[in-house]
Each structure stands twice: as C-alpha cells, then as structure tokens.
Design a protein around this motif. Structure first.
Motif, PDB file in Angstrom:
ATOM      1  N   UNK A 301      11.579   7.060 -13.123  1.00  0.00           N
ATOM      2  CA  UNK A 301      11.210   6.090 -12.360  1.00  0.00           C
ATOM      3  C   UNK A 301       9.726   5.640 -12.510  1.00  0.00           C
ATOM      4  N   UNK A 302       8.973   6.696 -12.983  1.00  0.00           N
ATOM      5  CA  UNK A 302       7.249   6.644 -13.199  1.00  0.00           C
ATOM      6  C   UNK A 302       6.882   6.369 -14.705  1.00  0.00           C
ATOM      7  N   UNK A 303       6.467   5.229 -14.876  1.00  0.00           N
ATOM      8  CA  UNK A 303       6.300   4.639 -16.168  1.00  0.00           C
ATOM      9  C   UNK A 303       5.426   5.299 -17.001  1.00  0.00           C
ATOM     10  N   UNK A 304       4.608   6.298 -16.596  1.00  0.00           N
ATOM     11  CA  UNK A 304       3.388   6.672 -17.107  1.00  0.00           C
ATOM     12  C   UNK A 304       3.602   8.187 -17.613  1.00  0.00           C
ATOM     13  N   UNK A 316      -1.539  -4.359 -14.489  1.00  0.00           N
ATOM     14  CA  UNK A 316      -0.442  -3.559 -13.725  1.00  0.00           C
ATOM     15  C   UNK A 316      -0.895  -2.701 -12.503  1.00  0.00           C
ATOM     16  N   UNK A 317      -1.895  -2.139 -12.527  1.00  0.00           N
ATOM     17  CA  UNK A 317      -2.417  -1.133 -11.597  1.00  0.00           C
ATOM     18  C   UNK A 317      -3.325  -1.797 -10.817  1.00  0.00           C
ATOM     19  N   UNK A 318      -3.597  -1.730  -9.423  1.00  0.00           N
ATOM     20  CA  UNK A 318      -4.657  -2.277  -8.559  1.00  0.00           C
ATOM     21  C   UNK A 318      -4.098  -2.868  -7.247  1.00  0.00           C
ATOM     22  N   UNK A 319      -4.807  -3.394  -6.280  1.00  0.00           N
ATOM     23  CA  UNK A 319      -4.243  -4.043  -5.294  1.00  0.00           C
ATOM     24  C   UNK A 319      -4.464  -5.368  -5.170  1.00  0.00           C
ATOM     25  N   UNK A 320      -5.407  -5.788  -6.297  1.00  0.00           N
ATOM     26  CA  UNK A 320      -5.945  -7.275  -6.309  1.00  0.00           C
ATOM     27  C   UNK A 320      -6.902  -7.886  -5.178  1.00  0.00           C
TER      28      UNK A 320
END
Length: 324
Positions: A301-304, A316-320
């Motif tokens: 379930x973890x793509x990395x 993909x990563x971050x909260x914006x």
C-alpha cells in the motif's frame, strides 16, 4: 526475536515494552473503551475480573489465550499453524537463523530450525497476523502505516543450546556502531516484536530469556554486561506476546524432551527496510487478492521506493500550504 488471548494479562510473564510515556484511548471490539499507557518497560492489559484496560506495570506481561473477542477458533488456528510449521521443519533443508554461534560451534545448529515466508505457507498465517488487537497496538506504537519486517517460525528441538542475548533488527548488528547514525538512541520505538507460541514456552523448554529494562539504553549485549536479572517469557500455546526489540533477549536452552515452536513477527515503521523479503516468493494471485491489512504488512500500500522516471504524477508529497 521470540514468542493470542483476551483483554487482560495473566500474572506470569510478557505485552509491549516501551521507554516513551504517552496515553491514549482505544476502543475495544465490543465498543468498551479502555486506556492504553506506554511507560517504563511494558504495556500491560490488566484486570482479569474487570478488564479496566491497558495500564503500566514494571514487569513484562503476556496477553493470554482467551481470545474469543478477537480471533475465533484461535486454538484451532494454532494447531493448524503448528502442523504446517512442523511439516516444513521436518522436510526442508536447514535455513538461515541468527544469534546461534554457540549452536553452530557445538554442532547443534540443526536443533534450532527456522521456517520463513509464512505469508506463503498457508492462509492461517495471514489470519493470525492481521488480528485487530495487533493492528490497534502497532498503529499506536509505530504509526498506522506500519510494515511487517519479518514473519517466521522458530522450532527449538530438545538439546538446543539457545541463542546469545541480543537485540533485534534494525539494531541487531549494533555492535558495529560505526555503521549507524551518530546519536542513535532508544528514545522512541522503531520496532516491536510479537511472539505467538505454538507449544508451551516454559523454563525447561527454552522460553525466551530477557533482561527487564535493558531496552532503555540502546546497546548490543556482550560478555561484560550484567545478566543477573535474567527472566523468561513463560507462555502457553495461543498467547500473544509483545516486546520491544531493543530489550536484550534470546531463546533459552531446550532441556525438555519435546520441541518448543513459536511464530516470530517483527513490525517496523513504514520508513525502515524489512529484513526479510516477504514479497518475491508470493505469486501474483496472492498479492492481488490479499486483504488491505495483508497488503499493508507487505508494504504494497506504500508506493515508495518507486521508479520516478515512469511516474505519471506531476506532484505527490506535501500538504500544499503555500498554494492556499
């Protein structure tokens, strides 16, 4: 690493050993709330007559066998798991084990047997490892995207000399301190060990030895350390034992006339590479049809890590927060 029950702990011995102090509220399967406290050595599920909850105790405890609220037919599952483990241990070549230099030097390494890749050995192993109680506790301790780092069985035959006291992965070779980050310490958990006995784990049959409190200072034990407070994780088939892998521990000699087998599980936070490759030997049908808990444990379930060069995502990563 060494060693399924109700909502309390028996008065004998091992649940979760932790150095950090935190409190949280959790909901039991019957919706009764209880409090979980991590502090000192252990998480203790206490209160045989009134399951008041998870509280702290100086001693290691075991979540004992009455597991009807959590895993139906648990003892049938334990019997099935034991039969499968014995079949493989009886028919396979000797597999890699760890912390058994004494057994190898004395020609007794064959008395300490391992069966690996349990996800691929039978559905019962997926059932046991995905119990709700395990997921509740591991999510609180290691984060709710925790992985399984290793899932195997250990079978000690009569005459096995046991293991050297050790600590577990990712610290298991911490005697090579120069290979670890500067300042690494045991102030928070980066693993948790779970043991499910398939046979009686007694003083005579080689129940895991441990040194209470030793997890508080990250250190690989050696001949100069004090082992005078050595105790053992006494448990029955089907019990569920949690402990911090930084605690000095190891299988004791099996001085009985019968085997002592147990399922050994290591859980890790999502950012630590598992020690056992749990995926390669699983077929695509297993991976595609596994439930979400198994997929999480396998890291599916973890793509990395991923091949970034072929990713179709623009961001993909971050909260914006800067875009708001």
């Amino acid at each position: 690493m060494e060693e399924f029950g109700g909502a309390y702990l028996q008065d004998s011995e091992p649940a979760i050993m932790s150095n950090s102090a935190l409190e949280m509220t959790m909901t039991k399967l019957d919706d009764e709330e209880f409090e979980l406290t991590f502090d000192k050595d252990i998480v203790d599920i206490s209160g045989r007559s009134s399951p008041s909850g998870l509280s702290i105790d100086e001693n290691i405890r075991i979540i004992p066998r009455p597991l009807q609220n959590y895993v139906p037919d648990n003892l049938d599952d334990i019997k099935s798991a034991r039969e499968i483990i014995n079949h493989y241990a009886d028919t396979q070549d000797q597999k890699e084990s760890h912390f058994n230099a004494e057994a190898e030097a004395s020609g007794k390494i064959n008395l300490q047997q391992r069966v690996w890749n349990l996800f691929g050995k039978g559905d019962v192993f997926s059932k046991l490892i995905t119990d709700d109680l395990i997921f509740i506790l591991m999510s609180k301790l290691l984060g709710n995207e925790f992985f399984c780092g290793s899932y195997c069985a250990s079978r000690l035959l009569p005459g096995s000399p046991g293991q050297e006291l050790h600590i577990d992965y990712p610290y298991w070779d911490f005697y090579k301190t120069e290979t670890f980050p500067m300042g690494l310490n045991s102030s928070f958990a980066q693993n948790c060990q779970v043991t499910i006995p398939l046979d009686e784990c007694s003083q005579v049959s080689g129940a895991t030895a441990y040194i209470p409190g030793s997890q508080k200072k990250l250190h690989y034990p050696n001949q100069n350390d004090d082992f005078s407070n050595r105790q053992q994780m006494i448990a029955d088939p089907g019990d569920l034992v949690f402990f911090n892998g930084n605690c000095w521990h190891g299988a004791s000699p099996n001085k009985s006339d019968h085997q002592r087998a147990a399922l050994l599980i290591e859980f890790l936070p999502k950012y630590i590479k598992p020690v056992e490759d749990l995926i390669t030997y699983l077929d695509e049908d297993f991976k595609n049809n596994s439930n979400d808990k198994v997929r999480q444990l396998l890291g599916l379930n973890y793509e990395y890590p991923k091949i970034m060069d072929v990713s179709k995502k623009k961001n993909n990563i971050g909260i914006g927060y800067k875009a708001k």
